[in-house]
Design a protein around this motif. Sequence first.
Motif, PDB file in Angstrom:
ATOM      1  N   LYS A   1     -10.345  12.101  -3.534  1.00 37.71           N
ATOM      2  CA  LYS A   1     -10.598  13.518  -3.226  1.00 37.71           C
ATOM      3  C   LYS A   1     -11.496  13.743  -2.003  1.00 37.71           C
ATOM      4  CE  LYS A   1      -9.682  16.058  -7.428  1.00 37.71           C
ATOM      5  NZ  LYS A   1     -10.243  16.765  -8.571  1.00 37.71           N
ATOM      6  N   PRO A   2     -12.546  12.928  -1.778  1.00 35.08           N
ATOM      7  CA  PRO A   2     -13.393  13.159  -0.598  1.00 35.08           C
ATOM      8  C   PRO A   2     -12.626  13.087   0.733  1.00 35.08           C
ATOM      9  CG  PRO A   2     -14.504  11.693  -2.120  1.00 35.08           C
ATOM     10  CD  PRO A   2     -13.100  11.867  -2.639  1.00 35.08           C
ATOM     11  N   LEU A   3     -11.451  12.472   0.725  1.00 30.09           N
ATOM     12  CA  LEU A   3     -10.659  12.374   1.956  1.00 30.09           C
ATOM     13  C   LEU A   3      -9.687  13.534   2.120  1.00 30.09           C
ATOM     14  CD1 LEU A   3      -9.905   8.568   1.820  1.00 30.09           C
ATOM     15  CD2 LEU A   3     -11.439   9.748   3.388  1.00 30.09           C
ATOM     16  N   GLY A   4      -9.536  14.345   1.097  1.00 28.37           N
ATOM     17  CA  GLY A   4      -8.598  15.458   1.150  1.00 28.37           C
ATOM     18  C   GLY A   4      -7.379  15.167   0.301  1.00 28.37           C
ATOM     19  N   ALA A   5      -6.359  15.956   0.506  1.00 27.99           N
ATOM     20  CA  ALA A   5      -5.128  15.807  -0.274  1.00 27.99           C
ATOM     21  C   ALA A   5      -4.227  14.736   0.340  1.00 27.99           C
ATOM     22  CB  ALA A   5      -4.375  17.137  -0.315  1.00 27.99           C
ATOM     23  N   LEU A   6      -3.614  13.953  -0.534  1.00 28.14           N
ATOM     24  CA  LEU A   6      -2.629  12.974  -0.073  1.00 28.14           C
ATOM     25  C   LEU A   6      -1.462  13.718   0.570  1.00 28.14           C
ATOM     26  CD1 LEU A   6      -2.532  10.617  -3.172  1.00 28.14           C
ATOM     27  CD2 LEU A   6      -3.233   9.959  -0.874  1.00 28.14           C
ATOM     28  N   THR A   7      -0.945  13.172   1.679  1.00 30.23           N
ATOM     29  CA  THR A   7       0.214  13.801   2.326  1.00 30.23           C
ATOM     30  C   THR A   7       1.521  13.284   1.754  1.00 30.23           C
ATOM     31  OG1 THR A   7       0.136  12.179   4.120  1.00 30.23           O
ATOM     32  CG2 THR A   7      -1.010  14.287   4.476  1.00 30.23           C
ATOM     33  N   ARG A   8       1.458  12.195   0.984  1.00 30.18           N
ATOM     34  CA  ARG A   8       2.616  11.685   0.248  1.00 30.18           C
ATOM     35  C   ARG A   8       2.118  10.717  -0.815  1.00 30.18           C
ATOM     36  NH1 ARG A   8       5.533   6.834   3.375  1.00 30.18           N
ATOM     37  NH2 ARG A   8       3.762   6.139   4.558  1.00 30.18           N
TER      38      ARG A   8
ATOM     39  N   ASP B   1      -8.154  11.319  -7.856  1.00 25.67           N
ATOM     40  CA  ASP B   1      -9.551  11.743  -8.040  1.00 25.67           C
ATOM     41  C   ASP B   1     -10.509  10.897  -7.205  1.00 25.67           C
ATOM     42  OD1 ASP B   1      -9.020  13.877  -9.714  1.00 25.67           O
ATOM     43  OD2 ASP B   1      -9.435  12.753 -11.555  1.00 25.67           O
ATOM     44  N   ASP B   2     -10.274   9.579  -7.159  1.00 25.09           N
ATOM     45  CA  ASP B   2     -11.115   8.692  -6.344  1.00 25.09           C
ATOM     46  C   ASP B   2     -11.061   9.096  -4.875  1.00 25.09           C
ATOM     47  OD1 ASP B   2     -11.621   7.053  -8.610  1.00 25.09           O
ATOM     48  OD2 ASP B   2      -9.894   5.770  -8.135  1.00 25.09           O
TER      49      ASP B   2
ATOM     50  N   GLY C   1      -4.910  12.617   9.234  1.00 20.76           N
ATOM     51  CA  GLY C   1      -5.870  11.935  10.098  1.00 20.76           C
ATOM     52  C   GLY C   1      -6.530  10.709   9.507  1.00 20.76           C
ATOM     53  N   ALA C   2      -6.134  10.305   8.321  1.00 17.30           N
ATOM     54  CA  ALA C   2      -6.769   9.147   7.689  1.00 17.30           C
ATOM     55  C   ALA C   2      -5.754   8.361   6.870  1.00 17.30           C
ATOM     56  CB  ALA C   2      -7.924   9.587   6.788  1.00 17.30           C
ATOM     57  N   SER C   3      -6.071   7.104   6.669  1.00 20.59           N
ATOM     58  CA  SER C   3      -5.255   6.221   5.844  1.00 20.59           C
ATOM     59  C   SER C   3      -6.184   5.268   5.110  1.00 20.59           C
ATOM     60  CB  SER C   3      -4.303   5.423   6.740  1.00 20.59           C
ATOM     61  OG  SER C   3      -3.639   4.422   6.010  1.00 20.59           O
ATOM     62  N   VAL C   4      -5.858   4.993   3.852  1.00 19.50           N
ATOM     63  CA  VAL C   4      -6.585   3.992   3.073  1.00 19.50           C
ATOM     64  C   VAL C   4      -5.561   2.968   2.610  1.00 19.50           C
ATOM     65  CG1 VAL C   4      -7.865   3.543   0.936  1.00 19.50           C
ATOM     66  CG2 VAL C   4      -8.418   5.555   2.323  1.00 19.50           C
ATOM     67  N   VAL C   5      -5.907   1.703   2.730  1.00 18.96           N
ATOM     68  CA  VAL C   5      -5.053   0.618   2.268  1.00 18.96           C
ATOM     69  C   VAL C   5      -5.839  -0.188   1.252  1.00 18.96           C
ATOM     70  CG1 VAL C   5      -3.848  -1.508   2.931  1.00 18.96           C
ATOM     71  CG2 VAL C   5      -3.767   0.490   4.431  1.00 18.96           C
ATOM     72  N   THR C   6      -5.195  -0.497   0.121  1.00 14.76           N
ATOM     73  CA  THR C   6      -5.772  -1.408  -0.865  1.00 14.76           C
ATOM     74  C   THR C   6      -4.866  -2.615  -0.955  1.00 14.76           C
ATOM     75  OG1 THR C   6      -4.587  -0.313  -2.668  1.00 14.76           O
ATOM     76  CG2 THR C   6      -6.851   0.415  -2.246  1.00 14.76           C
TER      77      THR C   6
ATOM     78  N   PRO D   1     -17.646   4.150  -3.009  1.00 13.03           N
ATOM     79  CA  PRO D   1     -17.120   4.461  -4.346  1.00 13.03           C
ATOM     80  C   PRO D   1     -15.679   3.984  -4.532  1.00 13.03           C
ATOM     81  CG  PRO D   1     -17.738   6.480  -3.161  1.00 13.03           C
ATOM     82  CD  PRO D   1     -18.045   5.342  -2.279  1.00 13.03           C
ATOM     83  N   LEU D   2     -14.916   3.869  -3.445  1.00 14.56           N
ATOM     84  CA  LEU D   2     -13.543   3.372  -3.546  1.00 14.56           C
ATOM     85  C   LEU D   2     -13.539   1.886  -3.905  1.00 14.56           C
ATOM     86  CD1 LEU D   2     -11.920   5.104  -0.415  1.00 14.56           C
ATOM     87  CD2 LEU D   2     -12.124   5.967  -2.770  1.00 14.56           C
ATOM     88  N   ILE D   3     -14.464   1.146  -3.323  1.00 18.93           N
ATOM     89  CA  ILE D   3     -14.580  -0.286  -3.636  1.00 18.93           C
ATOM     90  C   ILE D   3     -14.951  -0.450  -5.112  1.00 18.93           C
ATOM     91  CG2 ILE D   3     -15.851  -2.420  -3.148  1.00 18.93           C
ATOM     92  CD1 ILE D   3     -16.370  -1.171  -0.294  1.00 18.93           C
ATOM     93  N   LYS D   4     -15.944   0.324  -5.551  1.00 19.47           N
ATOM     94  CA  LYS D   4     -16.399   0.237  -6.944  1.00 19.47           C
ATOM     95  C   LYS D   4     -15.271   0.611  -7.909  1.00 19.47           C
ATOM     96  CE  LYS D   4     -21.188   1.284  -5.877  1.00 19.47           C
ATOM     97  NZ  LYS D   4     -22.285   2.226  -6.110  1.00 19.47           N
ATOM     98  N   ALA D   5     -14.541   1.679  -7.595  1.00 15.81           N
ATOM     99  CA  ALA D   5     -13.438   2.100  -8.466  1.00 15.81           C
ATOM    100  C   ALA D   5     -12.379   1.009  -8.544  1.00 15.81           C
ATOM    101  CB  ALA D   5     -12.825   3.406  -7.959  1.00 15.81           C
ATOM    102  N   SER D   6     -12.055   0.401  -7.422  1.00 11.44           N
ATOM    103  CA  SER D   6     -11.057  -0.678  -7.389  1.00 11.44           C
ATOM    104  C   SER D   6     -11.519  -1.868  -8.207  1.00 11.44           C
ATOM    105  CB  SER D   6     -10.785  -1.111  -5.943  1.00 11.44           C
ATOM    106  OG  SER D   6     -10.203  -0.061  -5.210  1.00 11.44           O
TER     107      SER D   6
END
Length: 186
Positions: free
Chosen positions: A72-79, A69-70, A98-103, A174-179
Amino acid sequence: MTSSRTWLAVALTTLTLTGCSYTINGDALPEPGFTPSTTASSSSPDGAPKIAKQRSVAGVDPCKLLTADDLKPLGALTREPTRKDDVIQESCQFLFDGASVVTALYQKYEHVRQRQQKGREVVVDGHSSWVSCDLDGNAMVCTTTTAVNPNRSILVAMTLNGGKSEQMLATMQPLIKASLNRLPPG
């Protein structure tokens, strides 16, 4: 390998895994609770980062810092999210077209600030957050390191083909805040 080279290696690894393009339409708007620094540093006078509420990273799974849900603005996860401890200890990667997020449950805030001298400080929900964006080919890589206690921080990074830094940072807020909100008090 130096700290700068380590960061670059992480960014290049992330770029290698995200080969398609992705765009975000519109202009970046500041989110409530996200305050750009008005001076070179908004840390406290003794140089320590601002920490509104100390949090712990002990026992936290970096793949649980964000939910579908956090993201969703990036689209669907590919895995499914994948631990990437071989690249950055205590880290997790989320892949999209086309995108990647790392925590990551990351190192001391001041270390990052010293290493990324081109970065700037912002305040997210009362916490110092060091922001750095660099273009690598046609992909923009933005990292945010947010202080959560005197010895640790959390990293939220994004790589986006064709990305614009300010739009990416608006998406990342919002990703920073959620984390932050998923960390236990500490």
